[in-house]
Design a protein around this motif. Sequence first.
Motif, PDB file in Angstrom:
ATOM      1  N   THR A   1       0.881  -1.285   0.006  1.00 53.93           N
ATOM      2  CA  THR A   1      -0.145   0.005  -0.049  1.00 53.93           C
ATOM      3  C   THR A   1       0.777   1.235   0.099  1.00 53.93           C
ATOM      4  O   THR A   1       0.655   2.159  -0.619  1.00 53.93           O
ATOM      5  CB  THR A   1      -0.912  -0.075   1.191  1.00 53.93           C
ATOM      6  OG1 THR A   1      -1.808  -0.869   1.162  1.00 53.93           O
ATOM      7  CG2 THR A   1      -1.732   1.164   1.016  1.00 53.93           C
TER       8      THR A   1
ATOM      9  N   ALA B   1       1.564   4.033  -3.048  1.00 50.92           N
ATOM     10  CA  ALA B   1       1.096   5.336  -2.697  1.00 50.92           C
ATOM     11  C   ALA B   1       2.089   6.188  -3.324  1.00 50.92           C
ATOM     12  O   ALA B   1       1.911   7.268  -3.867  1.00 50.92           O
ATOM     13  CB  ALA B   1       0.523   5.481  -1.075  1.00 50.92           C
TER      14      ALA B   1
ATOM     15  N   THR C   1      -0.428   0.899  -9.622  1.00 51.11           N
ATOM     16  CA  THR C   1       0.419   2.064  -9.470  1.00 51.11           C
ATOM     17  C   THR C   1       0.271   3.119 -10.783  1.00 51.11           C
ATOM     18  O   THR C   1       0.203   4.242 -10.380  1.00 51.11           O
ATOM     19  CB  THR C   1       2.235   1.924  -9.549  1.00 51.11           C
ATOM     20  OG1 THR C   1       2.093   0.922  -8.193  1.00 51.11           O
ATOM     21  CG2 THR C   1       2.698   2.987  -9.046  1.00 51.11           C
TER      22      THR C   1
ATOM     23  N   SER D   1      -3.885  10.481 -10.221  1.00 49.23           N
ATOM     24  CA  SER D   1      -3.517  11.636  -9.243  1.00 49.23           C
ATOM     25  C   SER D   1      -3.217  12.871 -10.271  1.00 49.23           C
ATOM     26  O   SER D   1      -3.197  14.038  -9.800  1.00 49.23           O
ATOM     27  CB  SER D   1      -2.446  11.120  -8.538  1.00 49.23           C
ATOM     28  OG  SER D   1      -2.113  12.195  -7.563  1.00 49.23           O
TER      29      SER D   1
ATOM     30  N   LEU E   1      -5.067  10.020  -2.060  1.00 49.84           N
ATOM     31  CA  LEU E   1      -4.616   8.830  -2.908  1.00 49.84           C
ATOM     32  C   LEU E   1      -4.111   7.840  -2.127  1.00 49.84           C
ATOM     33  O   LEU E   1      -4.190   6.600  -2.408  1.00 49.84           O
ATOM     34  CB  LEU E   1      -3.080   9.444  -3.506  1.00 49.84           C
ATOM     35  CG  LEU E   1      -2.593   8.454  -4.468  1.00 49.84           C
ATOM     36  CD1 LEU E   1      -3.253   7.845  -5.583  1.00 49.84           C
ATOM     37  CD2 LEU E   1      -1.026   8.920  -4.824  1.00 49.84           C
ATOM     38  N   LEU E   2      -3.759   7.986  -0.830  1.00 45.38           N
ATOM     39  CA  LEU E   2      -3.387   6.911   0.192  1.00 45.38           C
ATOM     40  C   LEU E   2      -4.571   5.967   0.459  1.00 45.38           C
ATOM     41  O   LEU E   2      -4.615   4.894   0.059  1.00 45.38           O
ATOM     42  CB  LEU E   2      -2.819   7.359   1.640  1.00 45.38           C
ATOM     43  CG  LEU E   2      -2.629   6.363   2.596  1.00 45.38           C
ATOM     44  CD1 LEU E   2      -1.464   5.563   2.146  1.00 45.38           C
ATOM     45  CD2 LEU E   2      -1.920   7.113   3.912  1.00 45.38           C
TER      46      LEU E   2
ATOM     47  N   THR F   1      -6.043   3.981  -2.370  1.00 41.35           N
ATOM     48  CA  THR F   1      -5.092   2.701  -2.658  1.00 41.35           C
ATOM     49  C   THR F   1      -5.833   1.332  -2.357  1.00 41.35           C
ATOM     50  O   THR F   1      -5.595   0.201  -2.649  1.00 41.35           O
ATOM     51  CB  THR F   1      -3.881   2.623  -2.185  1.00 41.35           C
ATOM     52  OG1 THR F   1      -3.970   2.752  -0.554  1.00 41.35           O
ATOM     53  CG2 THR F   1      -2.787   3.823  -2.641  1.00 41.35           C
TER      54      THR F   1
ATOM     55  N   TYR G   1      -5.051   2.943   8.232  1.00 44.50           N
ATOM     56  CA  TYR G   1      -5.292   3.845   7.444  1.00 44.50           C
ATOM     57  C   TYR G   1      -5.525   5.156   8.311  1.00 44.50           C
ATOM     58  O   TYR G   1      -4.689   6.412   7.866  1.00 44.50           O
ATOM     59  CB  TYR G   1      -6.515   3.832   6.461  1.00 44.50           C
ATOM     60  CG  TYR G   1      -6.088   2.924   5.344  1.00 44.50           C
ATOM     61  CD1 TYR G   1      -5.189   3.612   4.165  1.00 44.50           C
ATOM     62  CD2 TYR G   1      -6.448   1.418   5.050  1.00 44.50           C
ATOM     63  CE1 TYR G   1      -5.035   2.816   2.912  1.00 44.50           C
ATOM     64  CE2 TYR G   1      -6.306   0.896   3.831  1.00 44.50           C
ATOM     65  CZ  TYR G   1      -5.567   1.619   2.911  1.00 44.50           C
ATOM     66  OH  TYR G   1      -5.380   0.840   1.777  1.00 44.50           O
TER      67      TYR G   1
END
Length: 242
Positions: free
Chosen positions: A32, A36, A114, A121, A178-179, A182, A218
């Motif tokens: 993850t 990210a 990715t 992004s 974005l994190l 994922t 998270y």
Amino acid sequence: MQEWFANLANSFTKTFITSDRWQLFLKGFGVTIRVALLALLMGIVIGILVAIVRTKHDSRKKNAHGFGNVILNILNVICQVYLTVIRGTPMMVQLMIVYFVIFASSRNSVGVATLAFGINSGAYVAEIVRGGIMSVDAGQMEAGRSLGMNYTQTMRRIIIPQAIKNILPALGNEMITLLKDTSLMTVTGAKDLMKAAQTVTAVTYQPFMPYISVAVIYLVCVMVLSKLLAIFERRMRNSDRR
């Protein structure tokens, strides 16, 4: 109450301790974070390039002619289509199209995820960077050109460094978004945090502990990122006062 704590302890044991299942979460966390970070770097590169093209197109002289302006017009149209399509469609749909349609023969689920996240992004970073560039006083560009620098050199040495200070909060929010996004890459089969939770749930038939644990992980990551961004912003403000 004792029974509730006993059930909670039993669920924790089955989720993390039995068969060393904690390793699944550790490996998933690594995937993850890696996706990210790489996607963010890709998004920043794409975003800066798109922002420069659109800013250059908007700031050029009206009725300008020449081969360079034709190329600029074409690039600007491509950038506009890219922004419209990416910002106008859901991330999940983009991810599935990239993995199941464009790279249907690929089994590198992490690499494809990715790429998909980076492209997504980049569209949002482009508008963030563009807004930051437009917030810099127009006299800065004129000052750079008067010193003998061309457009690219002025952007790289004068405009973008100043724009970064203005876009840092918005860029930080994009990093956090974005994190969290994922978690969607589990649909490609990537062994991320969500995949680890699904795998453990399929074995234990107890979804509470795996999914709550992923949510906590998270949440902690977002809190750490927010704290680091706040520290960085404070240091940048302090450096401006010196």
